[in-house]
Design an enzyme around this catalytic site. Structure first.
Site, PDB file in Angstrom:
ATOM      1  N   LYS A 141      -1.868 -18.525 -13.171  1.00 28.80           N
ATOM      2  CA  LYS A 141      -1.859 -19.171 -11.852  1.00 28.80           C
ATOM      3  C   LYS A 141      -2.728 -20.419 -11.838  1.00 28.80           C
ATOM      4  O   LYS A 141      -2.354 -21.438 -11.265  1.00 28.80           O
ATOM      5  CB  LYS A 141      -2.367 -18.200 -10.768  1.00 28.80           C
ATOM      6  CG  LYS A 141      -1.314 -17.240 -10.266  1.00 28.80           C
ATOM      7  CD  LYS A 141      -1.766 -16.598  -8.955  1.00 28.80           C
ATOM      8  CE  LYS A 141      -0.957 -15.352  -8.638  1.00 28.80           C
ATOM      9  NZ  LYS A 141      -1.504 -14.610  -7.486  1.00 28.80           N
ATOM     10  N   LYS A 193       9.788 -12.127 -14.976  1.00 28.34           N
ATOM     11  CA  LYS A 193       9.799 -11.105 -13.932  1.00 28.34           C
ATOM     12  C   LYS A 193      10.212 -11.736 -12.605  1.00 28.34           C
ATOM     13  O   LYS A 193       9.966 -12.928 -12.382  1.00 28.34           O
ATOM     14  CB  LYS A 193       8.422 -10.441 -13.808  1.00 28.34           C
ATOM     15  CG  LYS A 193       7.362 -11.330 -13.202  1.00 28.34           C
ATOM     16  CD  LYS A 193       6.103 -10.568 -12.808  1.00 28.34           C
ATOM     17  CE  LYS A 193       5.124 -11.589 -12.214  1.00 28.34           C
ATOM     18  NZ  LYS A 193       3.838 -11.097 -11.848  1.00 28.34           N
ATOM     19  N   LYS A 223       7.957 -14.458  -6.488  1.00 21.00           N
ATOM     20  CA  LYS A 223       8.106 -15.495  -5.466  1.00 21.00           C
ATOM     21  C   LYS A 223       7.741 -16.865  -6.001  1.00 21.00           C
ATOM     22  O   LYS A 223       8.093 -17.869  -5.409  1.00 21.00           O
ATOM     23  CB  LYS A 223       7.206 -15.178  -4.271  1.00 21.00           C
ATOM     24  CG  LYS A 223       7.777 -14.088  -3.401  1.00 21.00           C
ATOM     25  CD  LYS A 223       6.678 -13.356  -2.652  1.00 21.00           C
ATOM     26  CE  LYS A 223       7.210 -12.052  -2.109  1.00 21.00           C
ATOM     27  NZ  LYS A 223       6.148 -11.115  -1.771  1.00 21.00           N
TER      28      LYS A 223
HETATM   29  P1  TYM Z   1       1.757  -8.027  -5.391  1.00 21.85           P
HETATM   30  O1  TYM Z   1       1.635  -8.213  -3.919  1.00 21.85           O
HETATM   31  O2  TYM Z   1       1.972  -9.227  -6.234  1.00 21.85           O
HETATM   32  O3  TYM Z   1       2.933  -7.025  -5.696  1.00 21.85           O
HETATM   33  C1  TYM Z   1       3.030  -5.759  -5.069  1.00 21.85           C
HETATM   34  C2  TYM Z   1       3.527  -4.732  -6.068  1.00 21.85           C
HETATM   35  O4  TYM Z   1       4.806  -5.106  -6.586  1.00 21.85           O
HETATM   36  C3  TYM Z   1       4.791  -5.033  -8.001  1.00 21.85           C
HETATM   37  N1  TYM Z   1       5.722  -6.034  -8.542  1.00 21.85           N
HETATM   38  C4  TYM Z   1       6.724  -5.754  -9.392  1.00 21.85           C
HETATM   39  N2  TYM Z   1       7.152  -4.600  -9.938  1.00 21.85           N
HETATM   40  C5  TYM Z   1       8.234  -4.660 -10.756  1.00 21.85           C
HETATM   41  N3  TYM Z   1       8.893  -5.802 -11.045  1.00 21.85           N
HETATM   42  C6  TYM Z   1       8.514  -6.982 -10.516  1.00 21.85           C
HETATM   43  N4  TYM Z   1       9.190  -8.092 -10.788  1.00 21.85           N
HETATM   44  C7  TYM Z   1       7.376  -6.997  -9.646  1.00 21.85           C
HETATM   45  N5  TYM Z   1       6.733  -7.968  -8.954  1.00 21.85           N
HETATM   46  C8  TYM Z   1       5.730  -7.367  -8.295  1.00 21.85           C
HETATM   47  C9  TYM Z   1       3.348  -5.331  -8.382  1.00 21.85           C
HETATM   48  O5  TYM Z   1       3.048  -4.848  -9.677  1.00 21.85           O
HETATM   49  C10 TYM Z   1       2.594  -4.607  -7.294  1.00 21.85           C
HETATM   50  O6  TYM Z   1       2.430  -3.244  -7.607  1.00 21.85           O
HETATM   51  N6  TYM Z   1      -2.964  -7.447  -6.891  1.00 21.85           N
HETATM   52  C11 TYM Z   1      -1.845  -6.765  -6.291  1.00 21.85           C
HETATM   53  C12 TYM Z   1      -2.143  -6.183  -4.932  1.00 21.85           C
HETATM   54  C13 TYM Z   1      -3.352  -5.315  -4.866  1.00 21.85           C
HETATM   55  C14 TYM Z   1      -3.476  -3.982  -5.341  1.00 21.85           C
HETATM   56  C15 TYM Z   1      -4.783  -3.570  -4.999  1.00 21.85           C
HETATM   57  C16 TYM Z   1      -2.613  -3.127  -6.019  1.00 21.85           C
HETATM   58  C17 TYM Z   1      -4.524  -5.630  -4.276  1.00 21.85           C
HETATM   59  N7  TYM Z   1      -5.398  -4.579  -4.351  1.00 21.85           N
HETATM   60  C18 TYM Z   1      -5.251  -2.283  -5.331  1.00 21.85           C
HETATM   61  C19 TYM Z   1      -3.087  -1.846  -6.343  1.00 21.85           C
HETATM   62  C20 TYM Z   1      -4.391  -1.450  -6.004  1.00 21.85           C
HETATM   63  C21 TYM Z   1      -0.697  -7.742  -6.118  1.00 21.85           C
HETATM   64  O7  TYM Z   1      -0.893  -8.940  -6.031  1.00 21.85           O
HETATM   65  O8  TYM Z   1       0.506  -7.202  -5.940  1.00 21.85           O
END
Ligand code: TYM
Length: 332
Positions: free
Chosen positions: A112, A195, A198
């Site tokens: 990023k 993957k 967005k």
């Molecule tokens: P975020 O908001 O980017 O994504 C939310 C969840 O979706 C999963 N994900 C995917 N899984 C499969 N294929 C894909 N293409 C794909 N894109 C996204 C992500 O792995 C995620 O599980 N840092 C985290 C949010 C977070 C969090 C936490 C998660 C903040 N605190 C504590 C677990 C525990 C995030 O940005 O997810």
């Protein structure tokens, strides 16, 4: 009951299919047999610039989608991260336990920040993974359901939990990642090497759950495959078709083997059309349920306030113990 916790960013309003299949669907399943905490991570969202009114709206839309997907506030604790101040408080302590080099090795940060350039990259983005560590450890979570892209952050979480426990005495549960291989990495429909995300250059390969179903159906029908014609599962040589088969399998409940047999003698078009239909069948009621929550913001805010209260009860207990162990004077 085992404790599970996870979070999702409210960044762009609509969740995408990767979010749902990689994470949110597991959240719904896990609320049945676990003590489950799920949150919309608005503190994480502001690591990149947000318009305040849009962020507020996207946080509500995110919570509504989680309910629309099947989270039940009677069975799980659903809340908004910023409404539980302990997240920011524990993050500071964990920041002071994290090596600068260790944080510099986080691949999501490297990707990023490389895209943004160092002047537009905030220190918040740099410590983003540490805030996530705090999110998990505050609740003494046993398992964290996420997609593959969060694995490294969970390894950091485990390392820091161990480090704290060693230095100050056993305080934190060391959590396990809960990553289902079949759906851990849903790929972009136009670029099966990447993957679904967005931040892709175009949104042609991105299936947004709140887009009109027709828009998404078109995206499935124009998904990139290969010059072969036979439907088989082969991740290395047929990444596009394999991705479509994985999505089909997740939505239909049929195994990829069963699907290959089902599509024998048929061409890619048949797979794409069936997938478009399956998705439409799932997404239509999902959108209707989500809209019901959006039409009643008072009820939505009530659910979130209750969730925040339940979350705080747990989080404040952990934080008090941490503050004590670290050597802070107890407040009077
Ligand atoms: P975020 O908001 O980017 O994504 C939310 C969840 O979706 C999963 N994900 C995917 N899984 C499969 N294929 C894909 N293409 C794909 N894109 C996204 C992500 O792995 C995620 O599980 N840092 C985290 C949010 C977070 C969090 C936490 C998660 C903040 N605190 C504590 C677990 C525990 C995030 O940005 O997810």
């Amino acid at each position: 009951r085992p404790r599970v916790l996870s979070g999702i960013q409210p960044t762009s309003g609509s969740f995408h299919l990767g979010n749902y299949l990689g994470a949110v669907r597991q959240w719904v399943d896990l609320q049945e047999a676990n003590d489950a905490f799920y949150m919309v991570v608005d503190l994480h969202a502001i690591t990149v610039e947000q318009d305040p009114a849009v962020l507020r709206q996207n946080t509500r839309i995110s919570a509504a989608q989680l309910l629309g997907a099947g989270l039940d506030p009677e069975r799980c604790t659903l809340f908004v991260q910023s409404q539980v101040p302990e997240h920011a408080q524990l993050a500071w302590v964990m920041n002071c336990l994290t090596g600068f080099g260790e944080a510099s090795r986080m691949t999501q940060f490297k990707d990023k920040s490389a895209k943004q350039g160092s002047d537009r990259t905030t220190v918040g983005l740099f410590t983003y993974p540490v805030l996530m560590v705090a999110d998990v450890l505050l609740y003494q979570a046993d398992a964290v359901p996420v997609g593959e892209d969060q694995r490294q952050h969970l390894e950091l979480t485990r390392d820091l939990a161990d480090r704290f426990n060693t230095r100050y005495g056993k305080t934190f549960t060391v959590p396990e990642p809960y990553i289902l291989k079949a759906t851990a990495k849903i790929q972009d429909l136009q670029d099966p090497a990447a993957k679904m995300s967005k931040s892709a250059a175009t949104d042609k390969g991105l299936v947004n759950l709140l887009d009109p179903a027709k828009t998404s159906a078109k995206k499935f029908k124009s998904a990139v495959t290969d010059t072969d014609t036979v439907v088989t599962y082969d991740e290395a040589n047929k990444p596009g078709v394999s991705n479509l088969l994985r999505i089909h399998s997740a939505l239909s409940g049929l195994s990829t083997d069963e699907l290959v047999a089902h599509f024998e003698g048929k061409m890619y078009g048949a797979l794409k059309t069936e997938l478009a239909d399956l998705f439409t069948e799932w997404v239509t009621p999902f959108q209707a349920r989500t809209q019901q929550y959006l039409d009643d913001p008072a009820e939505l805010d009530r659910v979130l306030a209750l969730g925040a209260e339940k979350a705080r009860a747990v989080a404040s207990e952990t934080l008090a113990e941490v503050y004590d162990r670290v050597g802070f004077l107890a407040p009077k």
